[in-house]
Every structure is written in C-alpha cells, then in structure tokens.
Enzyme design. Structure first.
Site, short mmCIF file in Angstrom:
data_model
loop_
_atom_site.label_atom_id
_atom_site.label_comp_id
_atom_site.label_asym_id
_atom_site.label_seq_id
_atom_site.Cartn_x
_atom_site.Cartn_y
_atom_site.Cartn_z
N ARG A 130 -20.18 100.35 44.79
CA ARG A 130 -20.56 99.90 43.48
C ARG A 130 -19.21 100.24 42.91
NH1 ARG A 130 -25.17 97.43 44.52
NH2 ARG A 130 -26.94 99.12 44.93
N SER A 159 -40.23 106.07 40.07
CA SER A 159 -39.00 106.77 41.39
C SER A 159 -39.00 106.89 42.88
CB SER A 159 -38.90 108.28 40.76
OG SER A 159 -37.49 108.68 40.95
N GLU A 203 -35.27 92.87 42.30
CA GLU A 203 -35.49 94.09 43.80
C GLU A 203 -36.20 95.41 43.68
OE1 GLU A 203 -31.03 93.31 44.92
OE2 GLU A 203 -31.57 94.70 44.24
N GLU A 204 -36.58 96.11 41.90
CA GLU A 204 -36.85 96.72 41.61
C GLU A 204 -38.88 96.94 41.61
OE1 GLU A 204 -33.27 100.20 40.97
OE2 GLU A 204 -34.38 100.33 39.76
N LYS A 247 -35.89 111.16 31.86
CA LYS A 247 -35.65 110.68 31.62
C LYS A 247 -35.00 109.89 30.03
CE LYS A 247 -34.24 108.67 36.11
NZ LYS A 247 -33.11 109.16 36.18
#
Length: 161
Positions: free
Chosen positions: A21, A50, A80-81, A144
């Site tokens: 990254r 999560s 993707e998620e 979060k």
C-alpha cells in the site's frame, strides 16, 4: 474447521498485500472508502461485516495501491468488499486517523448493482446490509466513530428540495 483455516489464510494474504500500500509524505497510510448509498435520496447506506468481528458493521474501504487514484481504489473496495458497482458522485472529504496512522479519501457512491457472489463474500464470509443513516451511525459509533463522521459530513452536504 476448514472454513476458519481458509478465512485465516485469506486475512494473512490481505495483511501481506497491505505492505504494498501507499503512504503520504508524512507517513500516513493512504486509504479510500465509499459511503454506498441505495439511491440519490441518500437515506440508506450499505454496510459490511468486519473481518475481525462479523457482528460489527463497517464502511467498505481499504488501502490505495501504488499508482492508483483514490477514486479508483474506492470503487475497487466497494466491489471487492461489498459486491457493489455504481457511480461515484463526489468526494465527501479526507479523514485522518492518527491512532491507526491512516488518511482516508471518502466518496459518495450510488449503488447500481449488487453482485450475488463477490470476492469477500466467499473468501471472508463477508455480509452486507442496508441501514437507514441514523441506524448506521448507531452501529458504527461503538467501534468506528470516525466512520460516523463520514455520514455526518454527507448529511451536511445534502440539498433539501
């Protein structure tokens, strides 16, 4: 047992990939995320489970790959998620998390299609669910709180007819 082993292996691969990254000049890891709105009324957003605790909900997002633009990374992470494809509308803001050493570009994203099966639904047993904004803020607030601020900013930008 095999399912848990597969999940653990996938998480390890994801952590290994995170090494590639990108970081800002001041050392903050570059991330991108989307508030995935159900439609242009921006009354409901899609949250995902999560990877650390499937009972907790989060906003889709992750690291920006080397050479990748933040908006492209945000779209990729939504697919993707969350298995979501759609249209990026606008940048909501850039949010810093000094504790996690991250800087996240957050975009408003209008979902056009949800895949029945997507990358992380299989590999991580990821779930997704639509939440009205106030409910989303409640489920995000305990673990979060920075992601609650994403929603607050989006609400502040909404134009009322």
């Amino acid at each position: 047992m095999s399912g848990e082993t597969d999940r653990s292996s996938t998480i390890k691969i994801m952590k290994d990939a995170a090494v590639a990254r990108t970081y800002d000049a001041d050392g903050l890891r570059r991330r991108a995320a989307c508030l995935c709105f159900k439609d242009r009324t921006e009354k409901e957003i899609l949250l995902i489970s999560s990877t650390h605790d499937v009972e907790k909900w989060i906003v889709p997002g992750g690291g920006i790959d080397p050479g990748e633009e933040s908006v492209v990374a945000a779209e990729r992470e939504a697919l993707e998620e969350a298995g979501a494809t759609g249209v990026v509308d606008r940048l909501l803001g850039i949010f810093e998390n000094k504790e996690k050493n991250t800087r996240t570009w957050v975009y408003a994203f209008y979902v056009v299609h949800l895949e029945d099966h997507w990358t992380e639904s299989k590999s991580l047993d990821r779930r997704r669910q639509w939440f009205p904004l106030n409910d989303a803020k409640k489920v995000l607030s305990a673990h979060k709180p920075l992601q609650v601020s994403y929603i607050n900013v989006a609400e502040g930008m909404q134009i009322t007819p």
